[in-house]
Design a protein around this motif. Structure first.
Motif, PDB file in Angstrom:
ATOM      1  N   ILE A 207       0.866  -1.087  -0.102  1.00 31.73           N
ATOM      2  CA  ILE A 207       0.113   0.002   0.005  1.00 31.73           C
ATOM      3  C   ILE A 207       1.017   1.252  -0.075  1.00 31.73           C
ATOM      4  N   VAL A 208       1.749   1.197   0.943  1.00 32.23           N
ATOM      5  CA  VAL A 208       2.752   2.469   1.072  1.00 32.23           C
ATOM      6  C   VAL A 208       3.495   2.758  -0.300  1.00 32.23           C
ATOM      7  N   ASN A 209       3.890   1.664  -1.093  1.00 33.01           N
ATOM      8  CA  ASN A 209       4.533   1.891  -2.148  1.00 33.01           C
ATOM      9  C   ASN A 209       3.500   2.318  -3.241  1.00 33.01           C
ATOM     10  N   SER A 210       2.217   2.185  -3.175  1.00 35.74           N
ATOM     11  CA  SER A 210       1.417   2.597  -4.242  1.00 35.74           C
ATOM     12  C   SER A 210       0.728   3.910  -3.858  1.00 35.74           C
ATOM     13  N   ILE A 211       0.812   4.413  -2.834  1.00 34.15           N
ATOM     14  CA  ILE A 211       0.261   5.806  -2.378  1.00 34.15           C
ATOM     15  C   ILE A 211       1.236   6.728  -2.173  1.00 34.15           C
ATOM     16  N   LYS A 212       2.689   6.679  -2.076  1.00 35.94           N
ATOM     17  CA  LYS A 212       3.490   7.534  -1.727  1.00 35.94           C
ATOM     18  C   LYS A 212       3.783   8.823  -2.447  1.00 35.94           C
ATOM     19  N   GLU A 213       3.069   8.624  -3.562  1.00 34.63           N
ATOM     20  CA  GLU A 213       3.094   9.980  -4.453  1.00 34.63           C
ATOM     21  C   GLU A 213       1.821  10.504  -4.592  1.00 34.63           C
ATOM     22  N   THR A 214       1.000  10.216  -3.673  1.00 31.78           N
ATOM     23  CA  THR A 214      -0.428  11.034  -3.656  1.00 31.78           C
ATOM     24  C   THR A 214      -0.674  11.538  -2.304  1.00 31.78           C
ATOM     25  N   ASP A 215      -1.628  12.126  -2.184  1.00 32.97           N
ATOM     26  CA  ASP A 215      -2.148  12.874  -1.055  1.00 32.97           C
ATOM     27  C   ASP A 215      -2.817  11.855   0.045  1.00 32.97           C
ATOM     28  N   SER A 216      -2.345  10.873   0.243  1.00 30.07           N
ATOM     29  CA  SER A 216      -2.782   9.665   0.789  1.00 30.07           C
ATOM     30  C   SER A 216      -1.859   9.400   2.145  1.00 30.07           C
ATOM     31  N   TYR A 217      -2.450   8.443   3.229  1.00 28.43           N
ATOM     32  CA  TYR A 217      -1.717   8.218   4.369  1.00 28.43           C
ATOM     33  C   TYR A 217      -2.305   6.832   4.715  1.00 28.43           C
ATOM     34  N   LEU A 218      -1.248   6.207   5.377  1.00 28.16           N
ATOM     35  CA  LEU A 218      -1.612   4.714   5.940  1.00 28.16           C
ATOM     36  C   LEU A 218      -1.546   4.795   7.291  1.00 28.16           C
ATOM     37  N   TYR A 219      -2.399   4.103   8.212  1.00 29.93           N
ATOM     38  CA  TYR A 219      -2.002   3.861   9.638  1.00 29.93           C
ATOM     39  C   TYR A 219      -2.098   2.178   9.633  1.00 29.93           C
ATOM     40  N   CYS A 220      -1.295   1.676  10.425  1.00 32.66           N
ATOM     41  CA  CYS A 220      -1.438   0.231  10.577  1.00 32.66           C
ATOM     42  C   CYS A 220      -0.814  -0.148  11.832  1.00 32.66           C
ATOM     43  N   CYS A 221      -1.527  -1.112  12.678  1.00 28.67           N
ATOM     44  CA  CYS A 221      -1.364  -1.218  14.023  1.00 28.67           C
ATOM     45  C   CYS A 221      -1.387  -2.810  14.063  1.00 28.67           C
ATOM     46  N   ASP A 222      -0.796  -3.118  15.238  1.00 25.63           N
ATOM     47  CA  ASP A 222      -0.685  -4.380  15.611  1.00 25.63           C
ATOM     48  C   ASP A 222      -0.511  -4.504  17.283  1.00 25.63           C
ATOM     49  N   PHE A 223      -1.048  -5.497  17.791  1.00 23.24           N
ATOM     50  CA  PHE A 223      -0.816  -5.634  19.273  1.00 23.24           C
ATOM     51  C   PHE A 223       0.349  -6.179  19.750  1.00 23.24           C
ATOM     52  N   SER A 224       1.293  -6.701  18.788  1.00 27.29           N
ATOM     53  CA  SER A 224       2.725  -7.108  18.805  1.00 27.29           C
ATOM     54  C   SER A 224       3.734  -6.061  18.725  1.00 27.29           C
ATOM     55  N   PRO A 225       4.197  -5.882  19.808  1.00 27.66           N
ATOM     56  CA  PRO A 225       5.423  -4.843  19.653  1.00 27.66           C
ATOM     57  C   PRO A 225       6.492  -5.103  18.682  1.00 27.66           C
ATOM     58  N   SER A 226       6.820  -6.515  18.745  1.00 25.03           N
ATOM     59  CA  SER A 226       7.821  -6.915  17.991  1.00 25.03           C
ATOM     60  C   SER A 226       7.631  -6.977  16.278  1.00 25.03           C
ATOM     61  N   ALA A 227       6.329  -7.004  16.007  1.00 22.38           N
ATOM     62  CA  ALA A 227       5.836  -6.922  14.769  1.00 22.38           C
ATOM     63  C   ALA A 227       6.095  -5.292  14.223  1.00 22.38           C
ATOM     64  N   ILE A 228       5.392  -4.581  15.110  1.00 21.17           N
ATOM     65  CA  ILE A 228       5.467  -2.889  14.874  1.00 21.17           C
ATOM     66  C   ILE A 228       6.955  -2.571  14.661  1.00 21.17           C
ATOM     67  N   GLN A 229       7.889  -2.897  15.479  1.00 30.79           N
ATOM     68  CA  GLN A 229       9.283  -2.399  15.386  1.00 30.79           C
ATOM     69  C   GLN A 229       9.706  -2.871  14.183  1.00 30.79           C
ATOM     70  N   LEU A 230       9.330  -4.455  13.674  1.00 32.33           N
ATOM     71  CA  LEU A 230       9.916  -4.749  12.365  1.00 32.33           C
ATOM     72  C   LEU A 230       9.233  -3.691  11.097  1.00 32.33           C
ATOM     73  N   VAL A 231       8.049  -3.358  11.206  1.00 34.22           N
ATOM     74  CA  VAL A 231       7.549  -2.574  10.314  1.00 34.22           C
ATOM     75  C   VAL A 231       8.261  -1.166  10.109  1.00 34.22           C
ATOM     76  N   LYS A 232       8.695  -0.478  11.316  1.00 34.66           N
ATOM     77  CA  LYS A 232       9.280   0.599  11.391  1.00 34.66           C
ATOM     78  C   LYS A 232      10.795   0.526  11.099  1.00 34.66           C
ATOM     79  N   ASP A 233      11.254  -0.623  10.947  1.00 30.23           N
ATOM     80  CA  ASP A 233      12.579  -1.128  10.596  1.00 30.23           C
ATOM     81  C   ASP A 233      12.724  -1.318   9.253  1.00 30.23           C
TER      82      ASP A 233
END
Length: 387
Positions: A207-233
């Motif tokens: 999704i990010v790679n498809s909207i990054k040139e547009t006026d769009s924004y993605l929120y993504c959440c998970d209750f696993s801190p390890s998963a979210i850290q992997l996303v941010k990395d």
């Protein structure tokens, strides 16, 4: 698994669609098995009709593997410790377990704002090339876990501009409320998406790679801190287009980093099935309050009598059609009616609600498996007629 010689459906395979709206009977890119001799020519066949024998066999297998329930005194931990089970899973497997969902925009073109074009102009669906943006219903599910037995994964609002584009008038009270909304990530975007249960980003980064040139924004959440850290990395993560955060959607009072009625799309893919079925109605109700009027809730998950349900052993059942795997993660298997009730009870109107039946084939081992997935789209109606 069913060996070819005992797989009764092969003698009577015909095209058939189990859905309410959304797809033609033989969409572009669909692969229909009409000759049993061709069964092992491809990895997946679409729109498979079950015989009465197939249905009865599935019912009996589910009845057998759910006849012994996990004792009540042991069941609570699978709910209260769900975060720990999933966090342990992501710590162990990192980002190597699931494939990116390249099929997303074929099935859910609503994820893209009208000005966006997918980075993947051509989607490679198994052995066949198709061209987006048509939602064609011929994807191959990629939620199968890459380990022995292939076990699948369960678990500001510029309202004015959005409604002008949609031909609808913004309610005066919403415009007034928007003026007093505190700053939040993505507040200047005109199109906002929330993915719940994002894991390590297998939907988020396509999704990010498809909207990054547009006026769009993605929120993504998970209750696993390890998963979210992997996303941010991840090298494609950037807070100018995406905000990843730890959040437990089961927690009724847990705040989101955006205001109500600020989202255009909510995406839940193989997520709600990992939660106890008694909790899911409240979750959908709460999430729906964050959709703009005209916003859409996109859902894909496991269907009743999917192969992964039938292969559970006795003693893994928590309650009817709800199981726990060996690693402590859980999975529920939906019917079409249950899905409809889940979203309509939240005040959303049906756009699409289909039962996606496939035949998945292991050509090397000469075995075939019935797959059943639910796919649905529900919209939040406008509280007033369009001007």
């Amino acid at each position: 698994m069913h060996k070819l010689q005992s797989f009764s459906v092969f003698s009577r395979l015909l095209p058939r669609l189990h859905c309410t709206g959304g797809r033609p009977s033989a969409p572009l890119g669909s692969r229909i098995l009409t000759n049993a001799d061709d069964i092992f020519k491809h990895n997946m066949w679409d729109h498979v009709q079950w015989t009465e024998e197939d249905k009865e066999n599935a019912r009996q297998k589910a009845k057998e593997n759910s006849c012994i329930h996990i004792p009540l005194e042991e069941q609570g931990k699978f709910d209260t410790e769900a975060c720990q089970y999933w966090d342990r899973f992501y710590k162990m497997h990192q980002e190597k377990f699931f494939k990116d969902r390249k099929w997303l925009f074929l099935e859910f073109p609503e994820l893209l704002p009208s000005c966006a074009k997918s980075q993947t102009t051509n989607g490679n669906l198994g052995d066949q090339q198709v061209t987006r943006p048509q939602p064609i219903g011929s994807i191959i599910d990629t939620e199968t876990r890459h380990q022995p037995h292939n076990r699948p994964k369960h678990r500001h609002t510029d309202t004015t501009n959005h409604q002008k584009e949609s031909g609808h008038r913004a309610a005066p009270e919403l415009n007034e409320a928007a003026k007093h909304t505190p700053a939040f990530p993505g507040q200047n975007a005109s199109f906002r998406i929330l993915e719940v249960g994002c894991g390590v980003g297998n939907s988020a980064f396509p999704i990010v790679n498809s909207i990054k040139e547009t006026d769009s924004y993605l929120y993504c959440c998970d209750f696993s801190p390890s998963a979210i850290q992997l996303v941010k990395d991840h090298p494609d993560y950037h807070d100018s287009v995406c905000h990843a955060f730890v959040h437990d959607i089961c927690e009724e009072m847990a705040p989101f980093p955006f205001p109500p009625q600020s989202l255009d799309v909510i995406l839940a893919v193989f997520v709600l099935s990992s939660i106890h079925p008694e909790r899911t109605q409240g979750i959908v109700n709460r999430l729906s309050t964050y959709l703009k009027h005209g916003g859409i809730f996109l859902f894909r998950d496991y269907g009743r009598y999917d192969f992964s349900q039938l292969r559970f052993k006795k003693g893994r059942c928590l309650s009817e059609n709800f199981y726990t795997r060996g690693d402590g993660t859980c999975v529920y298997f939906y019917t079409k009616e249950e899905v409809h009730n889940l979203f309509s009870n939240a005040g959303l109107e049906e756009i699409q609600n289909l039962e996606d039946r496939r035949l998945q084939v292991n050509r090397g081992k000469k075995v075939a498996m019935h797959r059943v997935w639910m796919q649905s789209k529900y919209r939040k109606s406008y509280p007033f007629p369009p001007s």
